[in-house]
Design an enzyme around this catalytic site. Structure first.
Site, PDB file in Angstrom:
ATOM      1  N   ARG A 118       4.353  29.643 -52.536  1.00 29.32           N
ATOM      2  CA  ARG A 118       4.914  30.197 -51.314  1.00 29.32           C
ATOM      3  C   ARG A 118       4.318  31.560 -50.980  1.00 29.32           C
ATOM      4  O   ARG A 118       4.038  31.866 -49.816  1.00 29.32           O
ATOM      5  CB  ARG A 118       6.425  30.316 -51.437  1.00 29.32           C
ATOM      6  N   SER A 160       1.789  23.610 -35.718  1.00 31.44           N
ATOM      7  CA  SER A 160       1.171  23.489 -37.034  1.00 31.44           C
ATOM      8  C   SER A 160       1.153  22.017 -37.470  1.00 31.44           C
ATOM      9  O   SER A 160       0.681  21.170 -36.714  1.00 31.44           O
ATOM     10  CB  SER A 160       1.918  24.387 -38.027  1.00 31.44           C
ATOM     11  N   HIS A 188      -0.652  32.856 -37.747  1.00 32.37           N
ATOM     12  CA  HIS A 188      -0.164  31.488 -37.571  1.00 32.37           C
ATOM     13  C   HIS A 188       1.331  31.457 -37.231  1.00 32.37           C
ATOM     14  O   HIS A 188       1.784  30.633 -36.445  1.00 32.37           O
ATOM     15  CB  HIS A 188      -0.426  30.723 -38.873  1.00 32.37           C
ATOM     16  N   ASP A 189       2.084  32.349 -37.825  1.00 40.86           N
ATOM     17  CA  ASP A 189       3.531  32.402 -37.596  1.00 40.86           C
ATOM     18  C   ASP A 189       3.911  32.678 -36.149  1.00 40.86           C
ATOM     19  O   ASP A 189       5.076  32.496 -35.779  1.00 40.86           O
ATOM     20  CB  ASP A 189       4.175  33.463 -38.488  1.00 40.86           C
ATOM     21  N   ASP A 212      -4.529  33.780 -35.450  1.00 41.12           N
ATOM     22  CA  ASP A 212      -4.210  32.701 -36.388  1.00 41.12           C
ATOM     23  C   ASP A 212      -5.490  32.313 -37.121  1.00 41.12           C
ATOM     24  O   ASP A 212      -6.375  31.699 -36.539  1.00 41.12           O
ATOM     25  CB  ASP A 212      -3.636  31.518 -35.604  1.00 41.12           C
TER      26      ASP A 212
END
EC number: 2.3.1.46
Lengths: 385, 385
Positions: free
Chosen positions: A221, A151, A349-350, A316
């Site tokens: 968040r 990232s 993405h994680d 992602d």
């Protein structure tokens, strides 16, 4: 594979001002870092691991017997792990402007004797790379075996390959992008607006008021978290599951996904600094190395010397595989040696932080091959990039 | 095609309590609505147009010479337009809980003599349909030629086909879904949390404090807006264009996309009611007619009698074409007559409001065919659904 065990952070003070891309400078600063493994005789086995938005220098190992203190990429870095600390000397460094020890908004501005707050200068990916290069100098590392990150960390690795082509033999860029899209920037700006308009932000000087802009950070968040997960993964994990079996007909918690996101938001708001959040999202938005080359990524990467590993994940949607394709194409256009893996993983993405065996195996075999350049603790002749 | 010209809203008061899905009820209420065109002799040419989150009964025409007062679907509804008011009698109605005239949080709760505020009961899509049915009764419309809507409006059309199968001959569901995904709910909850945690929300009683939770509404709208546009469309319209040609190295406006979203957020926060935003996103989240049928959408739609037109847009990632496929499949499973158009349009979810000729032609020809059931102002024998 064994755990790397208990580790401890170190810190290094730099008294030479760091000029920044903005034209401002940081007069002096401290970088907090950790190292794992042993630096070999000719200092050729060092790997720099760069961190993303909310991570830190604490890449692997624990600070105590408490597993809750485990580093953020402990599955990747350690003895016998894909980035094997029996072979490599791994460095994690907390970036300037972050809130985990390196100089940042919570620290004292020597020019005023007060906390920087919102006056901490806006730092860029390239500024971080410059500060990391000074740390490498101080540690006696002229050339990294690899610079690696996922990232935002991948952006730093890419910037290393452009700014210091001779200082890394391999560049490992995972789940990253050569620049943010309008949609990426839009999400970042909504998060920033949530923080900036929280009355408890106090123009960035909330420390002096004894409060934190908890509500803004929480919304930022929650929103960020949505972009880290795939739609499918969220559907599989949470779907429309109800917390208590039936609709509540109010604005409390109905769905499990609400419970999960609010919990993540609450937790984050207790430990993350709001000024850091603003700074790091700006570094993300500003990253665009091709900007100085008329938008031509091939030209931008023409002076690189490293070999590259790029990895992307199919689901992602934050930094989609297409963004990695752009980098791969630009590197191929320059006849660079590129390994590219597109992992069919459901986790969005994680995924770059998670244990997918195909992903882990790609990284493992890449670092195993890269280690063949290093023989008995010394770089083989001709192996230098 | 000519403009429908200047129109005026009407209102109707209902003194019979409306029982709600939550178990609560609304003692009495007013619905504000508009009509265009002329109701025919046997009342068989009426079309109900249902609105989405931030729209209203003001579907078409203007309130003055000022084009800024044009209705939200004026390109779709009017003389010679796809839903032709020379043929059809079109009704737009503002939903309960909204903030454009029908009874909502800003109005007086007869039980307390004070504004409802956060005490306005949570209303569902099905509750809206029940209230709309009463309006239809009052207007002497036993059966609509069609009930139609996009997005949340499409959910209302779908609910009509389930709750009152004999009261509509056609059901037109555009850019909609039979239920929200976890990701959809997640975005809604972030928006709600931004509003609920804004200190100016005052637990929903901000009217009494003479303020509005502007910051929360602004963030909610900015976020919503991202989900209405496609990634590609945002890239094409804004890309990484800078407002003033260079990075500002601060937290003001760098990118055009930031300027656009903040402007949209600011504007929205001046006219939209925060309690309404909460209510309407809850109605979205709760909509799941298959919930009472063990999640089986085919069973859910088995009692419908209408013919259906569904339209989706390829780049709509809020309610993607897959969601329409689910509805089409369930209708086909029930041997219903379904027309489905998937429009290859770049504009994301918002495409349902825009002028795409293929889309407009699909709707136009559908309504032209549907009008063949109506002959000389009377429904032909056997044409009733």
């Amino acid at each position: 594979m064994t755990s790397i065990g208990i580790v401890a952070p170190q810190s290094m003070f730099f008294d030479t001002p760091l000029p920044l891309q903005s034209g401002a400078q940081i007069t002096d600063y401290t970088l907090v870092y950790e190292t794992y493994g042993t630096l070999n005789a000719d200092h050729s086995n060092a790997v720099l691991v760069c961190h993303a938005l909310n991570a830190s220098h604490h890449v692997a190992g624990t600070y105590s017997e408490d597993a809750g203190t485990t580093g953020w990429w402990d599955n990747m870095v350690g003895p016998g792990k894909p980035l094997d600390t029996n072979k490599y000397f791994v460095i994690g460094v907390n970036n300037l402007g972050s809130c985990f020890g390196s100089t940042g908004p919570m620290h004292i501005n020597p020019a005023t004797g007060k906390q920087y707050g919102a006056h901490f200068p806006v730092v860029t990916v390239e500024d971080w790379v410059q500060s990391q290069a000074r740390l490498a100098d101080a540690l006696g590392i002229k050339q990294f075996a690899a610079v690696m990150g996922g990232s935002l960390g991948g952006m730093q690795a890419l910037a290393w390959s452009i700014l210091f082509p001779e200082r890394l033999r391999h560049c490992v860029v995972i789940a990253s992008t050569p620049k943010l899209t309008a949609q990426n920037i839009a999400f970042d700006d909504v998060a920033r607006q949530a923080i900036l308009t929280d009355p408890d932000y106090h123009g960035g000087d909330f420390y002096a008021h004894g409060v934190v802009p908890k509500n803004g950070l929480r919304v930022a968040r929650m929103l960020g978290h949505i972009t880290y997960l795939s739609d499918d993964d969220m559907a599989a994990k949470f779907g429309r599951e109800l917390r208590s079996g039936s609709y509540q007909f109010g604005f409390g918690i109905d769905f499990e996904i609400e419970s999960y996101l609010r919990y993540q938001g609450d937790k984050f708001s207790t430990y993350f600094d709001a000024n850091t959040y603003l700074l790091i999202t700006k570094a993300l938005d500003y990253f665009d190395p091709a900007k100085d080359f008329g938008g031509d990524l091939t030209k931008t990467l023409s002076n690189t010397l490293a070999k590259f590993l790029l990895v992307s994940f199919t689901t992602d949607w934050r930094f989609s595989p297409e963004r990695s394709h752009e980098m791969v194409q630009a590197l191929v256009n320059n006849n660079r040696t590129v390994t590219y893996a597109e992992i069919d993983a459901p986790h969005g993405h994680d995924a770059f932080l998670l244990d997918d065996q195909r992903y882990m195996n790609v990284v493992r075999s890449y670092f195993e091959r890269a280690y063949e350049e290093i023989d008995g603790g010394s770089l083989k002749a001709g192996a230098s990039a």
